[in-house]
Enzyme design. Structure first.
Site, PDB file in Angstrom:
ATOM      1  N   TYR A  55       0.860  -1.184   0.000  1.00  0.00           N
ATOM      2  CA  TYR A  55       0.000   0.000   0.000  1.00  0.00           C
ATOM      3  C   TYR A  55       0.900   1.238   0.000  1.00  0.00           C
ATOM      4  CZ  TYR A  55      -3.997  -2.943   1.417  1.00  0.00           C
ATOM      5  OH  TYR A  55      -4.991  -3.897   1.489  1.00  0.00           O
ATOM      6  N   LEU A  87     -18.349  -1.506   1.949  1.00  0.00           N
ATOM      7  CA  LEU A  87     -19.119  -0.484   1.230  1.00  0.00           C
ATOM      8  C   LEU A  87     -18.963  -0.633  -0.282  1.00  0.00           C
ATOM      9  CD1 LEU A  87     -18.339   2.698   3.394  1.00  0.00           C
ATOM     10  CD2 LEU A  87     -20.149   0.997   3.700  1.00  0.00           C
ATOM     11  N   ARG A 127     -16.242  -0.587  -2.015  1.00  0.00           N
ATOM     12  CA  ARG A 127     -15.304   0.460  -2.419  1.00  0.00           C
ATOM     13  C   ARG A 127     -15.982   1.823  -2.588  1.00  0.00           C
ATOM     14  NH1 ARG A 127     -13.617  -4.198  -4.840  1.00  0.00           N
ATOM     15  NH2 ARG A 127     -11.500  -4.822  -4.310  1.00  0.00           N
ATOM     16  N   GLY A 128     -17.015   2.056  -1.809  1.00  0.00           N
ATOM     17  CA  GLY A 128     -17.701   3.339  -1.860  1.00  0.00           C
ATOM     18  C   GLY A 128     -18.919   3.366  -2.754  1.00  0.00           C
TER      19      GLY A 128
END
Length: 318
Positions: free
Chosen positions: A58, A206, A208-209
């Site tokens: 990341y 979620l 990814r939104g």
């Protein structure tokens, strides 16, 4: 401050019933804000969140360094879940996985240094097609015996791999995408984990939104490029589902995000949702989500977001 806890698997440690996923604080979902990220992690600690999810890839180390800064002097309050194995090019491209025993030990050494700690609480591997999972888990088992890691986890793998890994060394947790829009693990993976006593840390709660209205656009946001559900007609259809979820959640006096988090948390005490909050405001919303919804509410949410109505695969074919 205390927060609700859950056991991570049948024989695992007791940790917070929600975890903070830190990936978006470094890359992938648009512009990042260092100060907001540090404030969010601090607020999570203050609220009693103990599970923090990161990976060495990341931000190519950035996320671990950021987390180390936020946890300085408070490492004992955190349960660190760290993934390794993904290879990256200098421009950010993904080049495959490396889970050879030597790579396992090298990756761990660098993660320990970046995170400023002498051990990781949960170290997780994905699948390297070129390396038998027994070899990877065997190397991780050595690191457990040496005290460098406390628990072994595995991520995004099939049932055969889970069984083989668990037979090599007890697997404490599986990380897998799970949410109202992504329920495929219910068919085989989740029942097997329950048979073996493996806990679940669920990401993509979620979607990814998607479930809170994100369109995956803007500088630094890769969702519209790499995730079919954010593209074209798929996005249009999935936005309709997000609107239906918001309406159903509103009738329950909760937000769409809280409904999505609560739905996952309600699927079993062996599941710990990871929330990718990047601001204190979004974290506060997540922390006040109900961890057990009524059956009537669960049914209403599933009616709003039926699996057959979700358009697009979770990942690009490659």
């Amino acid at each position: 401050m205390a927060f609700a806890t859950r056991s991570l698997g049948r024989n695992g440690p007791s940790i917070s019933a929600l975890g903070l996923g830190c990936m978006g604080m470094s890359e992938f979902y648009g512009q990042t804000d260092r100060d907001a990220s540090l404030a969010t992690i601090a607020a999570a600690l203050e609220a009693g969140i103990t599970l923090f999810d990161t990976a060495d890839f990341y931000g190519m180390g950035h996320n671990e360094v950021l987390l180390a800064e936020a946890l300085r002097g408070q490492r004992g309050k955190a349960f660190l879940q760290v993934k390794f194995g993904a290879l990256r090019g200098p421009e950010g491209s993904f080049l495959g996985n490396d889970a050879r025993p030597a790579a396992v030990k090298t990756a761990l050494s660098y993660s320990l240094r970046r995170l400023g700690t002498d051990h990781l609480d949960l170290y997780m591997t994905g699948l390297d097609p070129a390396v038998p999972i027994e070899e990877t888990i065997g190397a991780m088992s050595e690191l457990v015996r040496q005290g460098y890691i406390r628990h072994i986890g595995i991520t995004n793998v099939d049932t055969d791999t889970i069984r083989r890994a668990h037979a090599t060394h007890p697997i404490t947790a599986l990380q897998f995408e799970y949410g109202l829009m992504s329920r495929d693990m219910e068919q085989e993976v989740l029942p097997l984990c329950r048979e073996l006593g493996i806990g679940i840390t669920a990401y993509g709660v979620l979607s990814r939104g998607l479930l809170t209205g994100s369109e995956g656009r803007g500088d630094g946001d890769v969702r519209g490029t790499y995730f079919p559900r954010f593209q074209g007609a798929n996005l249009t259809q999935n936005a309709r589902l997000a609107a239906a979820l918001a309406e159903a959640a509103g009738r329950e006096r909760i937000t769409a995000a809280q409904a999505a988090i609560g739905w996952v948390a309600s699927q079993g005490n062996d599941i710990i949702p990871l929330v990718g909050a990047r601001t204190v405001e979004r974290l506060t919303e997540a922390l006040t989500a109900p961890l057990q919804l009524s059956q009537a509410t669960l049914s209403a949410l599933e009616k709003a977001v039926p699996q057959h109505a979700v358009h697009g695969d979770r990942f690009m074919a490659h």
